[in-house]
Motif scaffolding. Sequence first.
Motif, PDB file in Angstrom:
ATOM      1  N   PHE A  93      38.504  53.997  24.915  1.00  0.00           N
ATOM      2  CA  PHE A  93      38.923  52.816  25.681  1.00  0.00           C
ATOM      3  C   PHE A  93      38.230  51.561  25.178  1.00  0.00           C
ATOM      4  N   ASN A  94      36.960  51.697  24.820  1.00  0.00           N
ATOM      5  CA  ASN A  94      36.163  50.528  24.459  1.00  0.00           C
ATOM      6  C   ASN A  94      36.569  49.910  23.130  1.00  0.00           C
ATOM      7  N   ILE A  95      37.427  50.568  22.382  1.00  0.00           N
ATOM      8  CA  ILE A  95      37.900  49.974  21.121  1.00  0.00           C
ATOM      9  C   ILE A  95      38.696  48.715  21.407  1.00  0.00           C
ATOM     10  N   ILE A  96      39.576  48.751  22.403  1.00  0.00           N
ATOM     11  CA  ILE A  96      40.407  47.578  22.716  1.00  0.00           C
ATOM     12  C   ILE A  96      40.213  47.115  24.161  1.00  0.00           C
ATOM     13  N   ASN A  97      39.125  47.538  24.788  1.00  0.00           N
ATOM     14  CA  ASN A  97      38.791  47.088  26.138  1.00  0.00           C
ATOM     15  C   ASN A  97      37.279  46.996  26.266  1.00  0.00           C
ATOM     16  N   LEU A 119      47.637  72.615  40.760  1.00  0.00           N
ATOM     17  CA  LEU A 119      49.058  72.630  40.402  1.00  0.00           C
ATOM     18  C   LEU A 119      49.805  71.501  41.099  1.00  0.00           C
ATOM     19  N   LEU A 120      49.314  71.084  42.264  1.00  0.00           N
ATOM     20  CA  LEU A 120      49.932  69.973  42.984  1.00  0.00           C
ATOM     21  C   LEU A 120      49.331  68.635  42.566  1.00  0.00           C
ATOM     22  N   VAL A 121      48.008  68.619  42.345  1.00  0.00           N
ATOM     23  CA  VAL A 121      47.321  67.373  42.033  1.00  0.00           C
ATOM     24  C   VAL A 121      47.655  66.876  40.633  1.00  0.00           C
ATOM     25  N   LEU A 122      47.732  67.782  39.663  1.00  0.00           N
ATOM     26  CA  LEU A 122      47.906  67.372  38.272  1.00  0.00           C
ATOM     27  C   LEU A 122      49.165  66.533  38.043  1.00  0.00           C
ATOM     28  N   PRO A 123      50.336  66.910  38.570  1.00  0.00           N
ATOM     29  CA  PRO A 123      51.516  66.044  38.365  1.00  0.00           C
ATOM     30  C   PRO A 123      51.335  64.653  38.962  1.00  0.00           C
ATOM     31  N   ILE A 124      50.704  64.574  40.151  1.00  0.00           N
ATOM     32  CA  ILE A 124      50.454  63.261  40.756  1.00  0.00           C
ATOM     33  C   ILE A 124      49.505  62.453  39.886  1.00  0.00           C
ATOM     34  N   TRP A 125      48.484  63.134  39.383  1.00  0.00           N
ATOM     35  CA  TRP A 125      47.461  62.488  38.545  1.00  0.00           C
ATOM     36  C   TRP A 125      48.093  61.927  37.265  1.00  0.00           C
ATOM     37  N   LEU A 126      48.879  62.743  36.593  1.00  0.00           N
ATOM     38  CA  LEU A 126      49.508  62.300  35.341  1.00  0.00           C
ATOM     39  C   LEU A 126      50.534  61.199  35.593  1.00  0.00           C
ATOM     40  N   ALA A 127      51.247  61.297  36.732  1.00  0.00           N
ATOM     41  CA  ALA A 127      52.191  60.239  37.078  1.00  0.00           C
ATOM     42  C   ALA A 127      51.465  58.916  37.301  1.00  0.00           C
ATOM     43  N   ALA A 128      50.298  58.988  37.965  1.00  0.00           N
ATOM     44  CA  ALA A 128      49.514  57.774  38.201  1.00  0.00           C
ATOM     45  C   ALA A 128      49.079  57.142  36.887  1.00  0.00           C
ATOM     46  N   ILE A 129      48.652  57.975  35.937  1.00  0.00           N
ATOM     47  CA  ILE A 129      48.243  57.444  34.632  1.00  0.00           C
ATOM     48  C   ILE A 129      49.441  56.841  33.909  1.00  0.00           C
ATOM     49  N   TYR A 130      50.573  57.526  33.945  1.00  0.00           N
ATOM     50  CA  TYR A 130      51.757  57.008  33.242  1.00  0.00           C
ATOM     51  C   TYR A 130      52.194  55.669  33.826  1.00  0.00           C
ATOM     52  N   PHE A 131      52.273  55.588  35.155  1.00  0.00           N
ATOM     53  CA  PHE A 131      52.765  54.365  35.782  1.00  0.00           C
ATOM     54  C   PHE A 131      51.705  53.267  35.845  1.00  0.00           C
ATOM     55  N   SER A 132      50.516  53.529  35.317  1.00  0.00           N
ATOM     56  CA  SER A 132      49.561  52.433  35.110  1.00  0.00           C
ATOM     57  C   SER A 132      49.975  51.581  33.916  1.00  0.00           C
ATOM     58  N   TYR A 133      50.865  52.134  33.084  1.00  0.00           N
ATOM     59  CA  TYR A 133      51.400  51.424  31.914  1.00  0.00           C
ATOM     60  C   TYR A 133      50.273  50.876  31.034  1.00  0.00           C
ATOM     61  N   THR A 134      49.292  51.743  30.768  1.00  0.00           N
ATOM     62  CA  THR A 134      48.142  51.342  29.961  1.00  0.00           C
ATOM     63  C   THR A 134      48.127  52.167  28.679  1.00  0.00           C
ATOM     64  N   ARG A 135      48.403  51.513  27.570  1.00  0.00           N
ATOM     65  CA  ARG A 135      48.511  52.220  26.286  1.00  0.00           C
ATOM     66  C   ARG A 135      47.209  52.920  25.914  1.00  0.00           C
ATOM     67  N   ALA A 136      46.080  52.277  26.198  1.00  0.00           N
ATOM     68  CA  ALA A 136      44.785  52.861  25.835  1.00  0.00           C
ATOM     69  C   ALA A 136      44.558  54.199  26.527  1.00  0.00           C
ATOM     70  N   ALA A 137      45.072  54.349  27.765  1.00  0.00           N
ATOM     71  CA  ALA A 137      44.885  55.610  28.490  1.00  0.00           C
ATOM     72  C   ALA A 137      45.620  56.745  27.800  1.00  0.00           C
ATOM     73  N   PHE A 138      46.842  56.501  27.336  1.00  0.00           N
ATOM     74  CA  PHE A 138      47.610  57.535  26.652  1.00  0.00           C
ATOM     75  C   PHE A 138      46.906  57.972  25.366  1.00  0.00           C
TER      76      PHE A 138
END
Length: 500
Positions: A451-455, A248-267
């Motif tokens: 990911f490998n489609i555009i990376n 419950l504590l890790v998941l928000p940090i994890w998702l925030a890290a993915i969002y602020f990576s600003y990587t469209r392929a990850a979304f």
Amino acid sequence: MSGLPHIAELPPPGRGSRRLFYAYAGVALVCLATGLATEMYALIGLPVLLWVLAQAFLDFRPLFWLLLTMIPVSTNIFLPGGFGTDLPTEPLAIGLTGILILHAVRHWPEYDGKAFGHPIAWLLYLHIGWILFTTVFSEGILVSIKFSLAKLWYVGAYFLLPLLILKTPRRVSIMVHCLLWPLLFVAFQTLVRHGAYGFSFAMQHKTMHPFMSEHVSYAGCLATMTPWLFFLRWWMKSRGQSTWWWALLVLPIWLAAIYFSYTRAAFIALAMAAAAYYIIRWKLLKPALGLALAAGVAVAVYFVHDNRYLDYAPDFETTVSQQQFDNLITATYKLEDISTMERFYRWVAAGHMVPYRPITGWGPGNFLDHYKGYTVNAFRTYVSDNEGRSGIHSYYLMTLVEQGFPGLIIFLLYIFGALIIGERLYHQQTDPAARHALMAALLAMLVVDAFNIINDQMETDKVGAQYLLNLSVLVMMGNYRAINKASHNAPTPPSRLKAT
């Protein structure tokens, strides 16, 4: 066969063990003092090397767990001659592959044929075999040999060795712990440093050094581990561990890290993985993959027919690097984002390279050294000089260029076959822990495939190593039966003294 063949079970420490420890400590102190006094700093690492060598011959499992722990925090360095390596993961992977070879030479008859001869394993062997075959016909033989060797020790350390170790869901959970917590550290420190820049899109690449070379590897590593985050929460809760709420504590940090990576392929990849969860549950993966393949072929035919791709050439003056993430999204669909259009520039060059070597390709790793002679100036952007020597940004197209049409077909058979077999294993498995592990591995592999489609992340230790680990989980958890749990966890007989 139970346990790992001929791995030492060390006796309780006695007087001899204490003497050995004191001797080792003395050597370590002497090396430290001598290294500092003479500025021969390599001596400081000598005790570590001695421990690694000793551990390798006694029980190489701790070295394997160490390798996994180092994946998120490894750093890429460039060596003279234009080659690069990942420290410390690549030397560890090479060493463990060598140990595996020595171990196999001595104990091969005891290896589990159901694991090493699994259909998924044979698909990987076929893929590796074609890479080695095309290396012989490569336009740049030295580059291809380096690529092929790296592929071999990746397979050795991240696929074959896990077939000896990841025999139970409990050991799979150890694997997840080894990867998750260092990666969470990298994500947390990146968020803190990024926050100092106001989470600026333009500055985010500065915040992940030295652990990640660029934001795509960072986002790919996080996204690939995301299904395992949910597995670990289930695992801990199913065993009555009171700390399961940490998710419950890790998941928000994890998702925030993915969002602020600003990587469209990850979304996009995570959205596809969420949909794939239900597709696998409903046994619809085979038709879904068929539709995806048909869509990919249709897109390729559309752009190639009558050179229609030329209609999408960018405006050199307006195709620029974006400083805001929302501007990047807008620029992407307007075809004014420089990263997107630079991909087009290289994809067009790749398309022109294919007809010249359609069977064996240009050789593994050779796209970068030859593509500029096949580019179309209409697609040129401000970064087309490619001073950073980044790749083609599509692993599927890279495979086609470097390994020819047979190579691409074999690669698709490999990844699609592994997913289809994995889905069948998931539905056949009756043990809840093994089923959850199979689902997490399938979703993680689908994230990498998307990911490998555009990376082109399959050859990196951040993402490619995880893919092979997940492949080994499919094999071992597909073969796992709860009735063997006691024998898998039983101590190795004392007569089995050495790993090699």
